[in-house]
Each structure stands twice: as structure tokens, then as C-alpha cells.
Design an enzyme around this catalytic site. Structure first.
Site, PDB file in Angstrom:
ATOM      1  CG  MET A  14       2.055  73.875 -17.946  1.00 21.89           C
ATOM      2  SD  MET A  14       1.124  74.722 -16.807  1.00 21.89           S
ATOM      3  CE  MET A  14       1.360  73.858 -15.388  1.00 21.89           C
ATOM      4  CB  ALA A  77       1.660  62.264 -18.375  1.00 23.67           C
ATOM      5  CB  SER A 129      -3.499  72.489  -9.734  1.00 24.80           C
ATOM      6  OG  SER A 129      -4.842  72.779  -9.993  1.00 24.80           O
ATOM      7  N   GLY A 131      -2.906  75.589 -14.214  1.00 24.84           N
ATOM      8  CA  GLY A 131      -2.899  76.051 -15.534  1.00 24.84           C
ATOM      9  C   GLY A 131      -1.776  77.151 -15.885  1.00 24.84           C
ATOM     10  CE  LYS A 183      -3.026  68.897 -10.811  1.00 24.98           C
ATOM     11  NZ  LYS A 183      -3.544  68.448 -12.157  1.00 24.98           N
ATOM     12  CG  HIS A 186      -6.607  69.064  -7.606  1.00 27.63           C
ATOM     13  ND1 HIS A 186      -6.798  69.178  -9.310  1.00 27.63           N
ATOM     14  CD2 HIS A 186      -6.663  70.105  -7.130  1.00 27.63           C
ATOM     15  CE1 HIS A 186      -6.873  70.405  -9.271  1.00 27.63           C
ATOM     16  NE2 HIS A 186      -6.994  71.117  -8.197  1.00 27.63           N
ATOM     17  CG  ASN A 187      -6.864  66.930 -12.171  1.00 26.05           C
ATOM     18  OD1 ASN A 187      -6.388  67.483 -11.561  1.00 26.05           O
ATOM     19  ND2 ASN A 187      -6.271  66.734 -13.529  1.00 26.05           N
ATOM     20  CD  GLU A 190      -9.581  70.016 -13.006  1.00 30.15           C
ATOM     21  OE1 GLU A 190      -8.707  70.261 -12.207  1.00 30.15           O
ATOM     22  OE2 GLU A 190      -9.521  69.828 -14.182  1.00 30.15           O
ATOM     23  CE  LYS A 262      -4.838  67.847 -22.171  1.00 30.44           C
ATOM     24  NZ  LYS A 262      -4.488  68.914 -21.189  1.00 30.44           N
ATOM     25  NE  ARG A 289     -14.976  66.282 -18.165  1.00 29.07           N
ATOM     26  CZ  ARG A 289     -13.788  66.821 -17.946  1.00 29.07           C
ATOM     27  NH1 ARG A 289     -12.663  66.610 -18.673  1.00 29.07           N
ATOM     28  NH2 ARG A 289     -13.571  67.598 -17.049  1.00 29.07           N
ATOM     29  NE  ARG A 446     -21.334  38.017  -3.275  1.00 30.91           N
ATOM     30  CZ  ARG A 446     -20.439  37.466  -2.259  1.00 30.91           C
ATOM     31  NH1 ARG A 446     -20.721  37.656  -1.075  1.00 30.91           N
ATOM     32  NH2 ARG A 446     -19.243  36.817  -2.706  1.00 30.91           N
TER      33      ARG A 446
HETATM   34  C1  6PG Z   1      -5.064  71.593 -13.214  1.00 28.04           C
HETATM   35  C2  6PG Z   1      -5.867  70.920 -14.276  1.00 28.04           C
HETATM   36  C3  6PG Z   1      -5.010  70.292 -15.192  1.00 28.04           C
HETATM   37  C4  6PG Z   1      -5.644  69.492 -16.260  1.00 28.04           C
HETATM   38  C5  6PG Z   1      -6.635  70.249 -17.090  1.00 28.04           C
HETATM   39  C6  6PG Z   1      -7.420  69.107 -18.296  1.00 28.04           C
HETATM   40  O1  6PG Z   1      -4.995  71.247 -12.025  1.00 28.04           O
HETATM   41  O2  6PG Z   1      -4.493  72.486 -13.465  1.00 28.04           O
HETATM   42  O3  6PG Z   1      -6.385  69.743 -13.336  1.00 28.04           O
HETATM   43  O4  6PG Z   1      -4.062  69.790 -14.734  1.00 28.04           O
HETATM   44  O5  6PG Z   1      -4.885  68.592 -17.027  1.00 28.04           O
HETATM   45  O6  6PG Z   1      -7.646  70.665 -16.394  1.00 28.04           O
HETATM   46  O7  6PG Z   1      -7.738  67.965 -17.628  1.00 28.04           O
HETATM   47  P1  6PG Z   1      -9.042  67.354 -18.544  1.00 28.04           P
HETATM   48  O8  6PG Z   1      -8.613  67.401 -19.974  1.00 28.04           O
HETATM   49  O9  6PG Z   1      -8.899  65.900 -18.332  1.00 28.04           O
HETATM   50  O10 6PG Z   1     -10.397  68.010 -18.406  1.00 28.04           O
END
Ligand code: 6PG
Length: 468
Positions: A14, A77, A129, A131, A183, A186-187, A190, A262, A289, A446
Site C-alpha cells: 500500500m 493498525a 479504500s 486495495g 471508513k 464503509h467497511n 462492504e 480483520k 462470517r 419491563r
Molecule cells: C478497502 C477494504 C480494506 C479491507 C479489506 C479486508 O476499502 O479497501 O475495506 O480496507 O481491509 O478488504 O477486510 P476484512 O479482512 O475485514 O474482510
């Protein structure tokens, strides 16, 4: 001596790609990595137009960069970020700007912002974001930190970010950890879109026995429609990649179904619970997952917990409905994530502008999709929109497509194919559009067992009843 415009710490894929991207745009960039091989090989990759320099010395690195220095960390991180900061600190000065470009946990960023502010150093948390390819040729970038200090970064970031209609997919998002938070969500989105796509694939493959090639064609078709998106596009690509090991069928059929993560999706859910932002589709995706990991138990249960398919829906019918159903579910997922951002922005005082978020998600990032432009327009019309479901245009589209979504969800259930994300989008939609929910009963329960009191819908006040 040459003064460099920018510095990057961490020359993994990266870091290196982003550095080369900056160099392509005529910025001079210094790179720091403790691994001498990485530092040295960087210069070998440079073309004649590039001005780049690699080093293993933090002191030399900081000495190379124009003041106030602008330096980005692209290290994993967690602890590595703190170590990288510690190694630079002796050579930094007031006014310098440090940017963490990793997927850092947002409370860590808040801590670092405060610690470095004491030394007059501006710390930014920035989600990136897209990759490896995105980093090299145009990512979507989500920076948060000090607004004035952003001006030192702006020209470089705007040059290297992905562009949609000539507009860069980067903008200053807000103070503190705003960038990392955006972000993170965003994930979360995703995760949910990925799971949604996986559920469609599962219904067609296991539920109806549709051939891989035919499923592939569906995703390809979708990518040329209002469903066009990066994740649909790559799925079409995945479904035609032959397996080179066996030479029999597509590679996908040989990939283990235990999914890894992750942690960013989990953080999205955890924090949504803290701030009471309902995001059931994202939660379901995180949990799917988790369920996928229990392979042995699933194998065992598959032998004992049988189900006979009673479905009467034909393959043709479902194929036709899936397109509308997917749109319906997809919009509901983005609506949840963006509503979480709205709630978080108030909770953490980020001052997020949702139109800008939608704008920088239109290109470069993993969740880029044609519908992001519709979202941008919705927020442009009403900046205070609490939820995309309340936008007139999107609301109308959802109203029209809900019949297909309901039918598809019934089919999943009839066929015994899991559809946690799909079903949760329909329930979310139904909860959100319900004037009345049965939570009056929760309140009564309650009060019954714990004297927790309740409010009435016909007059002001707080009440308790002796129920027995
Ligand atoms: C992005 C992705 C990236 C992420 C991986 C793996 O925006 O380019 O979100 O940042 O870390 O896709 O994520 P997981 O291992 O949690 O699936």
C-alpha cells in the site's frame, strides 16, 4: 538540498503504491522503512520523471521533507502505528502533519490526536479504500483531523485520489477520528453487500442448481444496469475464473467457505450498539462470517437437520425478481450505514456532510456503485435527511421493488437457503415504515417484572402499574 513534498512511512504494497501514485503526479516523495531492502528497491522502481528517495533512518527521512512536514504512516493498525509515531517524534516539529492511512480503530485515533496536539503536531486518521490497485492508480480517501492542517495535504490527496466527473474522491470529513469512523462504516457496508451477493449466488446455485456460467451472466448483466458496482463487477469476474489446479470448473468451487475478517465490520456493529444506530444488515453480515467458521458443526448438522423443499417458485420467476430484490436490499444496506454516520456525527461532533461522503464513495472505493450518485443527490436536496428511506425518489423505487424482495425472501426460506442479510433488509424496511411497533409490549413487560415504568401515548408523564 532537495526538499521533498511528502513522506511515507511503511513501504509495503500500500505504502509503495501510494508513493508511486504521488510521484506520478509530480510530487517528490521520501519513503521510510526499517527493512533496507524495501527502502533500496523503491528507487529502482522509479522512472525518470519520479523524484523519490528511500531510507531506513527516521532522522534522515524527517530531514528530507519540506516544513511543515506532511507524513503518512502506512503500517498495520494497532501497536505499529504507535511505534512509527514514536520513531519519528524526536525529529518532528510544531505544525507538522502526520496522517495514519491504515484501518485504525477510531478511539485509538482520538487518543493519538490528543497526545500529538500537546506537541503541536496535527494527527489525521485517514481511511483509504480500493486495495493495492486503488493506492497505485486512484483510491477513495477519507481524512479526518484539523481542518486548517488539511490544507497542507489537500493538493497531494486531490491529485492522487480517484476521480468521478473530474471530482476527486477525497474530501476533508471532520475533526478527530471522523475519517476512520467513515471508513469503518464503509467497511460495514462492504461486508453487507458482499454477503448479499453471496446469498444471491447461494440461492441460485444450491437452491435452484443454476450453472456457474449462468450465474456469472446474471452478475455481468447487473453490472450494466442500475446495480452497477465494483463488488458486482468483481463477482462476475470471480465466477469465470477457471481452476488451474484441477482444470475442472471454476476456482470458486475449490475455495474453503470459512470466511475471515480483520475486524472493521465487527467494530461497525459494536459501535452501532453503543450509539444505538440500528444496522441489522451489517450485523447479520458480520455474524454470517462467524457462523461460517463452525464448519465441523455445520457438517454434522447438515446430516441431522433436514428440510424438504416445498417451494413453488420457478427458476424463471426468481431470476426476474432477483434484480429488483437486489436493488431493494442494496439501498436498505447503504441507508443503514449512512444513517449510522448521521447518528455518529451527532454523538461524536464530527460535523459530517453526508453529501460529501456519498460523493467520495462514488469512485475508488470497494463500495463504489452507480447508486452513490443518487444518494449524493438525495443529501444535496436535504442535507439533514436522517435516513435515505425518507428520500422521495429512493422511497418510490423501494415501494415499487418491495414486492420482488418479499417474494425472493420467501423463496430463500422455502428452499432452506440462509439469507440473513436479505431477510434483515426487508424487516428493517418494515420496521422503519411502521408507525406502530409492538415495543409497547416490551415496555409493559419491563414494568411488570422490574417496575421500570413506561410512558403513555395519550398523556404526558411516567407511569408504573401493579400488574398482578
Ligand atoms: C478497502 C477494504 C480494506 C479491507 C479489506 C479486508 O476499502 O479497501 O475495506 O480496507 O481491509 O478488504 O477486510 P476484512 O479482512 O475485514 O474482510
Amino acid at each position: 538540498m532537495k526538499e521533498f513534498d511528502f513522506g511515507i512511512v511503511g513501504l509495503g504494497v500500500m505504502g509503495r503504491n501510494l508513493l508511486l501514485n504521488m510521484a506520478d503526479h509530480k510530487f517528490s516523495v521520501a519513503g521510510l522503512d526499517l527493512d533496507p531492502e524495501k527502502a533500496a528497491s523503491l528507487e529502482k522502481e522509479a522512472s525518470e520523471e519520479h523524484t523519490i528517495k528511500g531510507t531506513t533512518s527516521a532522522e534522515e527521512f524527517c530531514g528530507l521533507i519540506r516544513k511543515p512536514r506532511a507524513i503518512m504512516l502506512l503500517v498495520p493498525a494497532g501497536k505499529p502505528v504507535d511505534s512509527a509515531i514514536a520513531s519519528l517524534l524526536p525529529y518532528l516539529e510544531e505544525g507538522d502533519v502526520l496522517v495514519d492511512g491504515g484501518n485504525s480503530y477510531f478511539p485509538d485515533t482520538n487518543r493519538r490526536v490528543d497526545e500529538l496536539a500537546e506537541k503541536g503536531i496535527h494527527f489525521f486518521g485517514m481511511g483509504i479504500s480500493g486495495g493495492e490497485k486503488g493506492a497505485r492508480f486512484g483510491p477513495s480517501m477519507m481524512p479526518g483531523g484539523n481542518a486548517e492542517a488539511y490544507e497542507r495535504l489537500r493538493p497531494i490527496f486531490e491529485a492522487v485520489a480517484a476521480k468521478v466527473n473530474d471530482e476527486p474522491c477525497v474530501t476533508y470529513l471532520g475533526k478527530g477520528s471522523a475519517g476512520n469512523y467513515v471508513k469503518m462504516v464503509h467497511n460495514g457496508i462492504e461486508y453487507a453487500i458482499m454477503q448479499l451477493i453471496a446469498e444471491v449466488y447461494d440461492l441460485l446455485k444450491r437452491g435452484y442448481g443454476v450453472e456457474d456460467a449462468k450465474i456469472q451472466q446474471l452478475f455481468e448483466k447487473w453490472n450494466n444496469s442500475e446495480l452497477a458496482s465494483f463488488l458486482v463487477e468483481i463477482t462476475a469476474g470471480i465466477l469465470k475464473k477457471e481452476d488451474e489446479v484441477t482444470g475442472k470448473g471454476i476456482l470458486l468451487n475449490y475455495i474453503s467457505d470459512a470466511a475471515k475478517a480483520k475486524g472493521t465490520g465487527k467494530w461497525t456493529s459494536q459501535n452501532a450498539m453503543d450509539i444505538q444506530a440500528p444496522i441489522p444488515a451489517i450485523n447479520a453480515a458480520v455474524e454470517m462470517r462467524d457462523i461460517s467458521k463452525y464448519k465441523e458443526e455445520r457438517v454434522q448438522a447438515s446430516k441431522s437437520l433436514k428440510w424438504k423443499d416445498v417451494s413453488e417458485t420457478s427458476e424463471e420467476e426468481i431470476f426476474a425478481d432477483l434484480t429488483d430484490a437486489f436493488y431493494f436490499a442494496m439501498i436498505n444496506i447503504y441507508a443503514q450505514g449512512l444513517a449510522q454516520l448521521t447518528i455518529a456525527s451527532k454523538e461524536y461532533d464530527y460535523g459530517l456532510n453526508l453529501e460529501e461522503v456519498a460523493k467520495i464513495w462514488r469512485g475508488g472505493c470497494i463500495i463504489r456503485a452507480a447508486c452513490l450518485e443518487d444518494f449524493r443527490q438525495a443529501y444535496s436536496k436535504s442535507p439533514e435527511l436522517p435516513n435515505l428511506l425518507l428520500d422521495e425518489t429512493l422511497g418510490k423505487a423501494l415501494e415499487e421493488k418491495q414486492a420482488a424482495a418479499r417474494k425472493v425472501v420467501k423463496t430463500f426460506i422455502d428452499k432452506g437457503i440462509p439469507a440473513s442479510v436479505f431477510t434483515s433488509t426487508v424487516s428493517y424496511f418494515d420496521s422503519y415504515r411502521s408507525e406502530i411497533l409492538p415495543t409497547n409490549l416490551i415496555q409493559a413487560q419491563r414494568d411488570f417484572f422490574g417496575a421500570h415504568k413506561y410512558e403513555r401515548n395519550d398523556k404526558e408523564g411516567i407511569f408504573h402499574t401493579e400488574w398482578n
